[in-house]
Design a protein around this motif. Sequence first.
Motif, mmCIF file in Angstrom:
data_model
loop_
_atom_site.group_PDB
_atom_site.id
_atom_site.type_symbol
_atom_site.label_atom_id
_atom_site.label_comp_id
_atom_site.label_asym_id
_atom_site.label_seq_id
_atom_site.Cartn_x
_atom_site.Cartn_y
_atom_site.Cartn_z
ATOM 1 N N VAL A 26 0.836 -1.201 0.000
ATOM 2 C CA VAL A 26 0.000 0.000 0.000
ATOM 3 C C VAL A 26 0.873 1.254 0.000
ATOM 4 O O VAL A 26 0.613 2.205 -0.760
ATOM 5 C CB VAL A 26 -0.969 -0.006 1.203
ATOM 6 N N LEU A 27 1.908 1.278 0.835
ATOM 7 C CA LEU A 27 2.799 2.438 0.865
ATOM 8 C C LEU A 27 3.450 2.669 -0.503
ATOM 9 O O LEU A 27 3.533 3.809 -0.967
ATOM 10 C CB LEU A 27 3.881 2.268 1.933
ATOM 11 N N GLY A 28 3.906 1.608 -1.128
ATOM 12 C CA GLY A 28 4.507 1.739 -2.460
ATOM 13 C C GLY A 28 3.501 2.223 -3.488
ATOM 14 O O GLY A 28 3.806 3.086 -4.324
ATOM 15 N N ILE A 32 3.670 5.753 -5.568
ATOM 16 C CA ILE A 32 3.639 5.826 -7.037
ATOM 17 C C ILE A 32 2.474 6.705 -7.497
ATOM 18 O O ILE A 32 2.617 7.511 -8.417
ATOM 19 C CB ILE A 32 3.551 4.414 -7.647
ATOM 20 N N GLY A 33 1.329 6.571 -6.826
ATOM 21 C CA GLY A 33 0.179 7.401 -7.172
ATOM 22 C C GLY A 33 0.460 8.882 -6.984
ATOM 23 O O GLY A 33 0.066 9.708 -7.809
ATOM 24 N N LEU A 36 2.653 10.078 -9.825
ATOM 25 C CA LEU A 36 1.971 10.143 -11.124
ATOM 26 C C LEU A 36 0.815 11.127 -11.154
ATOM 27 O O LEU A 36 0.352 11.513 -12.224
ATOM 28 C CB LEU A 36 1.450 8.755 -11.506
ATOM 29 N N GLN A 37 0.343 11.558 -10.000
ATOM 30 C CA GLN A 37 -0.824 12.417 -9.913
ATOM 31 C C GLN A 37 -0.709 13.698 -10.739
ATOM 32 O O GLN A 37 -1.645 14.040 -11.451
ATOM 33 C CB GLN A 37 -1.123 12.719 -8.445
ATOM 34 N N PRO A 38 0.408 14.431 -10.685
ATOM 35 C CA PRO A 38 0.479 15.646 -11.529
ATOM 36 C C PRO A 38 0.400 15.333 -13.020
ATOM 37 O O PRO A 38 -0.208 16.090 -13.777
ATOM 38 C CB PRO A 38 1.834 16.255 -11.179
ATOM 39 N N ALA A 39 0.968 14.230 -13.445
ATOM 40 C CA ALA A 39 0.934 13.878 -14.869
ATOM 41 C C ALA A 39 -0.484 13.496 -15.300
ATOM 42 O O ALA A 39 -0.913 13.823 -16.407
ATOM 43 C CB ALA A 39 1.895 12.734 -15.142
ATOM 44 N N VAL A 40 -1.198 12.815 -14.428
ATOM 45 C CA VAL A 40 -2.553 12.396 -14.758
ATOM 46 C C VAL A 40 -3.503 13.587 -14.746
ATOM 47 O O VAL A 40 -4.391 13.700 -15.588
ATOM 48 C CB VAL A 40 -3.033 11.308 -13.765
ATOM 49 N N ARG A 41 -3.298 14.483 -13.803
ATOM 50 C CA ARG A 41 -4.146 15.673 -13.703
ATOM 51 C C ARG A 41 -3.903 16.638 -14.850
ATOM 52 O O ARG A 41 -4.788 17.399 -15.219
ATOM 53 C CB ARG A 41 -3.883 16.384 -12.385
ATOM 54 N N GLY A 42 -2.727 16.627 -15.386
ATOM 55 C CA GLY A 42 -2.435 17.481 -16.533
ATOM 56 C C GLY A 42 -1.780 18.792 -16.176
ATOM 57 O O GLY A 42 -0.846 19.213 -16.816
ATOM 58 N N ALA A 43 -2.243 19.465 -15.178
ATOM 59 C CA ALA A 43 -1.688 20.770 -14.817
ATOM 60 C C ALA A 43 -1.000 20.663 -13.462
ATOM 61 O O ALA A 43 -1.538 20.082 -12.532
ATOM 62 C CB ALA A 43 -2.805 21.801 -14.749
ATOM 63 N N ARG A 44 0.177 21.241 -13.367
ATOM 64 C CA ARG A 44 0.888 21.263 -12.090
ATOM 65 C C ARG A 44 0.498 22.515 -11.333
ATOM 66 O O ARG A 44 0.633 23.617 -11.826
ATOM 67 C CB ARG A 44 2.384 21.244 -12.320
ATOM 68 N N LYS A 45 0.046 22.305 -10.136
ATOM 69 C CA LYS A 45 -0.297 23.439 -9.286
ATOM 70 C C LYS A 45 0.761 23.558 -8.211
ATOM 71 O O LYS A 45 1.613 22.702 -8.051
ATOM 72 C CB LYS A 45 -1.675 23.226 -8.661
ATOM 73 N N SER A 46 0.693 24.605 -7.440
ATOM 74 C CA SER A 46 1.662 24.775 -6.364
ATOM 75 C C SER A 46 1.496 23.652 -5.356
ATOM 76 O O SER A 46 0.409 23.145 -5.135
ATOM 77 C CB SER A 46 1.458 26.123 -5.681
ATOM 78 N N GLY A 47 2.597 23.269 -4.736
ATOM 79 C CA GLY A 47 2.580 22.154 -3.797
ATOM 80 C C GLY A 47 2.996 20.850 -4.438
ATOM 81 O O GLY A 47 3.025 19.825 -3.797
ATOM 82 N N GLY A 48 3.301 20.877 -5.725
ATOM 83 C CA GLY A 48 3.719 19.668 -6.417
ATOM 84 C C GLY A 48 5.021 19.103 -5.890
ATOM 85 O O GLY A 48 5.241 17.916 -5.897
ATOM 86 N N GLY A 49 5.908 19.992 -5.417
ATOM 87 C CA GLY A 49 7.173 19.536 -4.853
ATOM 88 C C GLY A 49 6.979 18.743 -3.580
ATOM 89 O O GLY A 49 7.657 17.755 -3.333
ATOM 90 N N THR A 51 4.230 17.049 -2.768
ATOM 91 C CA THR A 51 3.626 15.777 -3.156
ATOM 92 C C THR A 51 4.684 14.828 -3.682
ATOM 93 O O THR A 51 4.679 13.646 -3.360
ATOM 94 C CB THR A 51 2.542 16.011 -4.228
ATOM 95 N N LYS A 52 5.593 15.365 -4.463
ATOM 96 C CA LYS A 52 6.659 14.549 -5.031
ATOM 97 C C LYS A 52 7.584 14.005 -3.942
ATOM 98 O O LYS A 52 7.952 12.832 -3.961
ATOM 99 C CB LYS A 52 7.459 15.394 -6.030
ATOM 100 N N SER A 53 7.933 14.829 -2.979
ATOM 101 C CA SER A 53 8.833 14.364 -1.924
ATOM 102 C C SER A 53 8.157 13.333 -1.029
ATOM 103 O O SER A 53 8.792 12.362 -0.601
ATOM 104 C CB SER A 53 9.355 15.539 -1.093
ATOM 105 N N VAL A 54 6.870 13.504 -0.760
ATOM 106 C CA VAL A 54 6.141 12.505 0.026
ATOM 107 C C VAL A 54 6.044 11.200 -0.758
ATOM 108 O O VAL A 54 6.204 10.107 -0.204
ATOM 109 C CB VAL A 54 4.735 13.024 0.422
#
Length: 84
Positions: A26-28, A32-33, A36-49, A51-54
């Motif tokens: 589940v953690l893995g 991964i989710g 991949l979330q910014p790519a699936v959503r299409g637009a990067r909003k603030s706070g993406g960094g 999300t990526k580090s988490v």
Amino acid sequence: MLKRIDKRNQALWRGHSSLLEDATHVLGGVGIGLLLQPAVRGARKSGGGRTKSVGWSLIAMSTAMHVYADMVKPSKRGLRAKLF
């Protein structure tokens, strides 16, 4: 090929708690989710960094738990062995 992977997976988790196996995967998956979330959503909003580090942190934790399961074999004298 898939049978070999399944056989290795069963050998890795044999004797370990199913809770440990489920938590590891589940953690893995969540990591991964989150990556991949910014790519699936299409637009990067603030706070993406953040999300990526988490996401990377969760993947690292899942990897560490896989290594733990591979290196440490369950004790024959542990509580699980007494119950089952």
